[in-house]
Design a protein around this motif. Structure first.
Motif, PDB file in Angstrom:
ATOM      1  N   PRO A 295       0.784  -1.068  -0.180  1.00 55.66           N
ATOM      2  CA  PRO A 295       0.116   0.310   0.175  1.00 55.66           C
ATOM      3  C   PRO A 295       0.863   1.205  -0.131  1.00 55.66           C
ATOM      4  O   PRO A 295       2.078   1.235   0.528  1.00 55.66           O
TER       5      PRO A 295
ATOM      6  N   ALA B 249       7.281   0.247   3.940  1.00 52.37           N
ATOM      7  CA  ALA B 249       6.622  -1.024   4.491  1.00 52.37           C
ATOM      8  C   ALA B 249       6.980  -1.811   5.613  1.00 52.37           C
ATOM      9  O   ALA B 249       6.561  -2.045   6.556  1.00 52.37           O
TER      10      ALA B 249
ATOM     11  N   SER C 159      -2.492  -5.166   5.280  1.00 50.60           N
ATOM     12  CA  SER C 159      -1.691  -4.677   4.234  1.00 50.60           C
ATOM     13  C   SER C 159      -0.852  -5.841   3.415  1.00 50.60           C
ATOM     14  O   SER C 159      -0.492  -5.559   2.559  1.00 50.60           O
TER      15      SER C 159
ATOM     16  N   GLU D  42      -8.859  -4.517   1.610  1.00 49.94           N
ATOM     17  CA  GLU D  42      -8.138  -3.506   2.408  1.00 49.94           C
ATOM     18  C   GLU D  42      -8.970  -3.194   3.688  1.00 49.94           C
ATOM     19  O   GLU D  42     -10.213  -3.360   3.520  1.00 49.94           O
TER      20      GLU D  42
END
Length: 410
Positions: free
Chosen positions: A8, A125, A188, A195
């Protein structure tokens, strides 16, 4: 070939939330220090020592995990600072805050710099997932015991000081933040169509809140009459949880020694709240766990009712205690609601489409993200996401090898 997807996107909103999380952790640390100082100033050095001991133990465990993870991470993903400096920061109990500041630095670069954007997104991330997990560990190792101690002291003295009220407020803030941040990190790893939604976040948070609060109240009430009884109760329940986690054969850390540390930390979490650590269906394990905690908390509450002397001062606690059981049952009901209507498996079933040859689809239909660069995937959080969302053990193992399968296919 399974689709290759990026993590994401990390944008200005995520950067602001990361900064807010760092500020909340700093505020919580300051509040803990203030509360302990107030105890000492008011002539309660034992309470001050216990409060600081809880803080030190939780911090030491989180720093140990942080250091072990850094040592096992790919060199390209480690901060570009000398190893000796990283070791010193962790010894000084500053490793978590260093990670937060480093994440803000990388996040700023991701938001405003365009060079190597995809790699930076994956790097960010990776960092964020570790911070989320460390925050969850430290919250349940420090904030929930601190909340129990604060509630015990307030009930014992029959008054709440300003520092105690603010301390409870920041502790609840950290618990709430860590739960939602952890849930978002788990999500994620799913495909975009699964989501995080506002409804699932709210239900996830409320179910945990309604299950944790009665547990904290039961332990605090038991300590009110038998303070040293908690010193016996906690080790016994912790040992039972540790053995239970060990029997489930967790494989989270890189080696056997650190794995015992992980199991010990999870056992503390399980003293207060459910935490899934094993592959396969969780229904029967969840029933066993919640049944045990419900019986244990009920016995603690009944012990307080049996041992208390009738008094006008604590009569207000009777309706509070009476509401604890419905609160816990409401939490269980919300948990059932989440898994029946908001779990990603349910969303897939509603679509009515299943691709049995998809290497990144769990046995119950969940689709996990597949990454072109497997070294840039945070395997720790990925493993927890698979235990949380994927329900069949063969599918769990299949997804664990997913990134490598994509790499070989390319």
């Amino acid at each position: 070939m399974p689709p290759r997807t990026a993590p994401p996107r990390f944008g200005p909103l995520q950067l602001a939330l990361a900064a807010a999380g760092t500020a909340a952790a700093t505020l919580d640390l300051c509040m803990d220090g203030w509360v302990a100082a107030e105890y000492a100033r008011r002539g309660h050095p034992g309470w001050a020592a216990l409060s600081l001991s809880l803080l030190a133990a939780a911090s030491a465990a989180a720093q140990a995990c942080s250091w072990l993870w850094l040592r096992s991470d790919p060199p390209a993903l480690r901060p570009a600072v000398p190893v000796a400096l990283l070791a010193a920061l962790h010894l000084l109990q500053l490793g978590f805050f260093f990670r937060c500041l480093y994440a803000l630095k990388v996040g700023w670069r991701v938001c405003w710099a365009k060079a190597e954007e995809e790699d930076e997104q994956r790097h960010m991330a990776f960092i964020s997932h570790d911070i989320s997990l460390l925050r969850l560990f430290e919250t349940f190792l420090e904030n929930t015991p601190q909340l129990t101690l604060l509630l015990y002291i307030i009930l014992r003295t029959n008054k709440a000081e300003l520092s105690q009220g603010l301390g409870m407020g920041t502790a609840f803030l950290c618990v709430s933040w860590s739960l939602l941040d952890y849930h978002q990190s788990l999500r994620s790893f799913l495909q975009d169509k699964h989501e995080l939604s506002l409804g699932s976040s709210v239900i996830y948070f409320l179910w945990n809140l309604f299950l944790i609060c009665p547990r904290i109240l039961a332990v605090a009430l038991f300590a009110l009459l038998w303070p040293y009884g908690v010193a016996v109760h906690f080790p016994l329940v912790w040992l039972a949880m540790f053995l239970w986690v060990s029997l489930q054969g967790t494989d989270f850390m890189e080696s056997a020694g650190p794995e015992q540390l992980y199991r010990a930390m999870v056992a503390v979490i399980l003293y207060f709240s459910w935490f899934n650590v094993a592959q396969g269906r969780t229904l029967y394990r969840s029933i066993i766990y919640h049944g045990f905690i419900l019986v244990d908390s009920t016995l603690l509450g009944l012990a307080w009712l049996w041992g208390r002397a009738p008094s006008e001062e604590d009569s207000y606690l009777l309706p509070v205690v009476s509401a604890a059981l419905p609160c816990y049952l409401l939490g269980l009901g919300l948990r059932v609601t989440y898994y029946k209507w908001l779990h990603p498996n349910v969303l897939v079933r509603q679509e009515g489409r299943y691709d049995e040859v998809d290497a990144h689809r769990g046995g119950d239909g969940v689709e996990f993200r597949s990454f072109l660069e497997p070294d840039l995937v945070n395997r720790r959080m990925q493993w927890l996401a698979q235990t949380h969302f994927s329900l069949s053990q063969p599918a769990q193992q299949h997804v664990l090898n997913g990134a490598a399968a994509v790499e070989s296919a390319v």
